[in-house]
Scaffold this active site. Structure first.
Site, PDB file in Angstrom:
ATOM      1  N   VAL A  43      38.293 -10.256  19.060  1.00 36.17           N
ATOM      2  CA  VAL A  43      38.704 -11.222  20.084  1.00 36.17           C
ATOM      3  C   VAL A  43      40.187 -11.561  19.939  1.00 36.17           C
ATOM      4  CG1 VAL A  43      38.299 -13.501  21.079  1.00 36.17           C
ATOM      5  CG2 VAL A  43      36.366 -12.129  20.303  1.00 36.17           C
ATOM      6  N   CYS A  44      40.653 -11.771  18.723  1.00 38.24           N
ATOM      7  CA  CYS A  44      42.073 -12.104  18.513  1.00 38.24           C
ATOM      8  C   CYS A  44      42.968 -10.946  18.949  1.00 38.24           C
ATOM      9  CB  CYS A  44      42.346 -12.455  17.056  1.00 38.24           C
ATOM     10  SG  CYS A  44      41.530 -13.972  16.522  1.00 38.24           S
TER      11      CYS A  44
END
Length: 148
Positions: A43-44
């Site tokens: 996600v990052c």
């Protein structure tokens, strides 16, 4: 999260090259501080690459972007190089800046949080994503920035 319309806490942290970066280095400019849980997580990576792909939107608004997580300088360097990130990633290994901005989650990791600091060092916008597995898409982030 830190309260809006309050003075942003001062900080100095090393970037991926070991250079000490201070919030005060950007006096007279808007700064978007993006707290994120960690380098090389799915996600990052998607989040910061989305912002990389749209970095001109920040530039048009005269906004300096700083990413902050508790990862090491070496981790940031590898992550930034691999993903060609055009903004500084700062290493908050002691989590002191995340604490000062009230951006720590219940597991002691940084929340996925956003703080927009104005030219005078005042917090214009501060919020975090409810779920750590979701990030603020660029269009939604820009809408919030433009409304601040």
């Amino acid at each position: 999260m830190i309260a809006e319309q309050t003075k942003a806490p001062a900080f100095t942290l090393p970037d991926s090259a070991g250079k000490q970066i201070s919030l005060s280095d950007f006096a007279g400019k808007k700064v978007l501080i993006i707290f994120y849980p960690g380098d090389d997580t799915p996600v990052c990576t998607a989040q910061l690459c989305d912002y990389r792909n749209n970095v001109l939107e920040f530039t048009k608004r005269d906004i300096v972007v700083l990413g902050i997580s508790s990862d090491s300088q070496a981790s940031h360097k590898s992550f930034a190089e691999r993903n060609k990130l055009p903004f500084s990633l700062l290493s908050d290994t002691e989590k002191s800046v995340a604490k000062a901005y009230d951006a720590l989650g219940f597991l002691g990791m940084s929340q996925r949080a956003y703080v927009l600091v104005d030219e005078n060092g005042v917090v214009l916008l501060a919020y975090s994503d409810f779920l750590p597995i979701i990030y603020q898409p660029m269009k939604d982030l820009l809408a919030k920035i433009d409304a601040a």
